[in-house]
Scaffold this active site. Structure first.
Site, short mmCIF file in Angstrom:
data_model
loop_
_atom_site.label_atom_id
_atom_site.label_comp_id
_atom_site.label_asym_id
_atom_site.label_seq_id
_atom_site.Cartn_x
_atom_site.Cartn_y
_atom_site.Cartn_z
CB SER A 99 -0.91 0.01 1.23
OG SER A 99 -0.12 0.12 2.42
CE LYS A 100 -1.96 6.42 -3.04
NZ LYS A 100 -2.75 7.65 -3.17
NE ARG A 101 0.11 -0.19 6.13
CZ ARG A 101 0.84 -1.11 6.72
NH1 ARG A 101 2.00 -0.78 7.26
NH2 ARG A 101 0.43 -2.36 6.77
N GLY A 156 5.27 2.52 0.43
CA GLY A 156 5.99 3.11 -0.69
C GLY A 156 5.41 2.74 -2.03
#
Length: 467
Positions: free
Chosen positions: A240-242, A244
């Site tokens: 996920s975006k967390r 990267g």
């Protein structure tokens, strides 16, 4: 046989890191075998597909150096061809018209749920006489899928996999409005483009069984499938975006080099012994599907950044300069003067060994890029004590006489002589000198900095710091 692969993203957003790795694997496999790497934009979802997303995908692939062969194929423009194949299957008896209404299908699914049965189309129009068709109802066209036996694939990554045909239903090929479904469009496009190897994420594995039924119904050559595991975060959770999981453009903005990102993505799920640093030429020479593992790879942004630092050190200054200059100009809000560009070029080698990204490199070069006094950070300001300022004033006077011999060796000797004459250690002079010239407690060798800044700029900064 000429190997033909394709990368087929949907233009509903940026080119994400998983898509970039899929494109890389397709590109490397093709280049290794001397084949063709094709690009298809699957833009049939008109509500979500955007020109901006298409531009981002093309730009991201180009920046990564993954150049495709031939023209880009846009799936939506081929809708008539997709429909043509559906009607050909209808004529061959490999498909049929289904007149079930949405309300009927909803009731069917509800009954299946209540009976704890799998949710799938029950074939109610599979063998009915078309004369029973209700008036004024536009039918869909469904695949007449095999009901007995299994659909099996020998996948180049997953191995032999299969599904009982009883678990698959007669999927829709052509909607009631005449538009093709994704499943049909993909198969027709792959066939018409001559794709020999379908290399994609293993989230498409279930689709492969259904798509292969269309291939076999048409009597077409079957592609070789290779479904690669997805990428997870360093903690093992779905990426996920967390973790990267950003667009490729974001990694470029972070100051990563395309060759570093290619190397890192290559090692996410593919290996060649203990090799970690794999230049592109070697990657093309070595890459094949046998080296792709079956386990999910783990994305680690820290490891990627460290790998980028290696590539930054190995890249020639002449290649780095045009990449870092726009960052400096953006940060300064103005074009760099010729003398500033010359200082940056001269100072780049001494700075890049301490930088992990182009962004860090630009930040470390900022004191070379302007004629103004370097801004001093809080940690460095603490070193400019009254005693240090007095030393800097005296040093400025001593160095003023060195204008005609402003070289590293001469400046080294002059500063050492000044410190000895002042009865202090070299470090007591060098650290305030570093702060005055660069605004920081960390920099390349201070005599290198003095030589590159030149006498006028160096002395101006020393006098400003001593005041």
């Amino acid at each position: 046989m000429t190997v033909v692969t394709r990368f087929a993203p949907s233009p509903t957003g940026f080119l994400h890191i998983g898509g970039a790795r899929t494109a890389l694997f397709n590109w490397l496999f093709t280049r290794h075998h001397g084949g063709k790497f094709l690009l298809r934009i699957e833009d049939t979802d008109r509500a979500r597909s955007t020109d901006e997303a298409i531009a981002a995908i093309l730009d991201g692939l180009s920046w990564l150096g993954l150049q495709w062969d031939g023209d880009v194929v846009y799936q939506f423009s081929r809708a008539a061809r997709h429909a043509e194949v559906a009607h050909e299957m209808l004529r061959q008896g490999q498909a049929y018209r289904c007149y079930a209404s949405p309300a009927e299908l909803d009731a069917m699914r509800e009954a299946q749920r209540a009976a704890h049965q799998p949710i799938r189309y029950d074939g109610r129009w599979r063998d009915r006489d078309p004369s029973e068709a209700p008036a004024g109802v536009a039918p869909v066209i469904r695949l007449r899928a095999p009901r007995e036996g299994r659909t099996e694939i020998v996948d180049r990554v997953q191995g032999a996999v299969g599904v009982d045909n009883a678990q698959l239903d007669d999927m829709v090929l052509l909607r009631a409005d005449g538009t093709p479904t994704y499943m049909l469009a993909v198969v027709v496009d792959d066939h018409d483009m001559g794709v020999t190897h379908v290399i994609r994420g293993d989230d498409h594995l279930n689709n492969a069984f259904r798509q292969l039924q269309i291939v076999r119904a048409m009597g077409w050559a079957e592609p070789v499938y290779a479904h690669i595991p997805l990428i997870h975060g360093a903690d093992g959770a779905k990426l996920s975006k967390r973790h990267g999981a950003l667009g490729v453009d974001a990694y470029r903005d972070m100051g990563l080099l395309p060759e570093a990102l290619r190397n890192y993505l290559l090692r996410l799920g593919w290996g060649h012994g203990d090799d970690e640093i794999i230049p592109t030429a070697k990657a093309i020479e070595w890459f094949d599907l046998d080296g792709v593992g079956r386990s999910a790879a783990r994305f680690d942004i820290a490891k990627l950044t460290n790998l980028n630092a290696h590539y930054l050190r190995e890249t020639q200054d002449a290649e780095l300069l045009p990449q870092v200059l726009p960052m400096l100009e953006k940060n300064l809000g103005a074009p760099l003067a010729d003398d500033a560009r010359a200082r940056v070029a001269a100072g780049l080698a001494g700075v890049k060994a301490r930088s992990r990204t182009l962004v860090e490199l630009a930040s470390s070069l900022a004191f070379y890029a302007t004629a103004a006094v370097a801004p001093v950070d809080d940690k460095a300001r603490a070193l400019l004590t009254p005693e240090a300022r007095t030393l800097l004033g005296g040093l400025a006077t001593a160095l003023d006489g060195k204008r005609t011999d402003w070289t590293e060796a001469s400046l080294d000797a002059a500063v050492r002589a000044f410190a000895e004459a002042a009865g202090t250690k070299l470090g007591q002079v060098a650290q305030p000198l570093r702060v005055a010239l660069t605004g920081s407690t960390v920099s390349p060798g201070i005599f290198e900095v003095l030589a590159i800044l030149g006498p006028d700029l160096s002395l101006a900064r020393l006098r400003a710091a001593s005041g």
